[in-house]
Design a protein around this motif. Structure first.
Motif, short mmCIF file in Angstrom:
data_model
loop_
_atom_site.label_atom_id
_atom_site.label_comp_id
_atom_site.label_asym_id
_atom_site.label_seq_id
_atom_site.Cartn_x
_atom_site.Cartn_y
_atom_site.Cartn_z
N ILE A 177 29.94 40.22 -21.72
CA ILE A 177 29.91 41.32 -22.68
C ILE A 177 30.32 42.60 -21.97
N ILE A 178 31.27 43.32 -22.55
CA ILE A 178 31.74 44.59 -22.02
C ILE A 178 31.57 45.63 -23.11
N THR A 179 30.90 46.74 -22.78
CA THR A 179 30.67 47.76 -23.80
C THR A 179 30.67 49.16 -23.20
N THR A 180 31.01 50.14 -24.02
CA THR A 180 30.97 51.53 -23.59
C THR A 180 29.59 52.14 -23.82
N THR A 181 28.71 51.40 -24.46
CA THR A 181 27.36 51.90 -24.72
C THR A 181 26.43 51.58 -23.54
N GLU A 182 25.28 52.23 -23.51
CA GLU A 182 24.32 52.02 -22.42
C GLU A 182 23.48 50.77 -22.62
N THR A 183 23.41 50.29 -23.84
CA THR A 183 22.61 49.11 -24.15
C THR A 183 23.44 48.15 -24.98
N ILE A 184 22.92 46.93 -25.13
CA ILE A 184 23.57 45.92 -25.96
C ILE A 184 22.57 45.56 -27.06
N PRO A 185 22.90 45.86 -28.31
CA PRO A 185 21.97 45.57 -29.40
C PRO A 185 21.52 44.10 -29.40
N GLY A 186 20.22 43.91 -29.49
CA GLY A 186 19.67 42.56 -29.54
C GLY A 186 19.52 41.89 -28.19
N ARG A 187 19.91 42.55 -27.13
CA ARG A 187 19.81 41.99 -25.77
C ARG A 187 19.04 42.96 -24.89
#
Length: 104
Positions: free
Chosen positions: A2-12
């Motif tokens: 998983i790669i994201t620009t957010t600080e968290t990953i929803p549901g994880r």
């Protein structure tokens, strides 16, 4: 991964911060492209040759960041950012970086 620009990953939930995953590439302009680009600047509009060059550089630095995260044993990279800097006249560096993490 998983790669994201957010600080968290929803549901994880992040169980461990491993470190900074990064990838970079330095690209120089090509004389042939410069000539074509020079003609484009006379009439205005997008300089497709440079758009393609920078898109390829971004993808390469992104792929290198991903490989760095894999080598670190990460499940995800959060807070991903891109940055560009001028190295010298006609050469630019693209860097992609983020926080490599393990998930629960």
């Amino acid at each position: 991964m998983i790669i994201t620009t957010t600080e968290t990953i929803p549901g994880r939930e992040i169980s461990e911060v491993i470190g900074i995953a990064k990838g970079n590439v330095v690209r120089a302009r090509f004389v042939g492209r410069d000539i074509i680009a020079g003609f484009r600047t006379l009439v205005g509009g997008e300089v497709d040759e440079y758009t393609k060059l920078m898109a390829e550089a971004r993808e390469q630095s992104y792929d290198r960041m991903l490989e760095s995260a894999r080598q670190m044993g990460a499940d995800a990279v959060v807070n991903v950012r891109f940055t560009t800097s001028l190295i010298m006249q006609g050469s630019s560096e693209i860097m992609t970086y983020g926080t490599a993490v393990r998930l629960k």
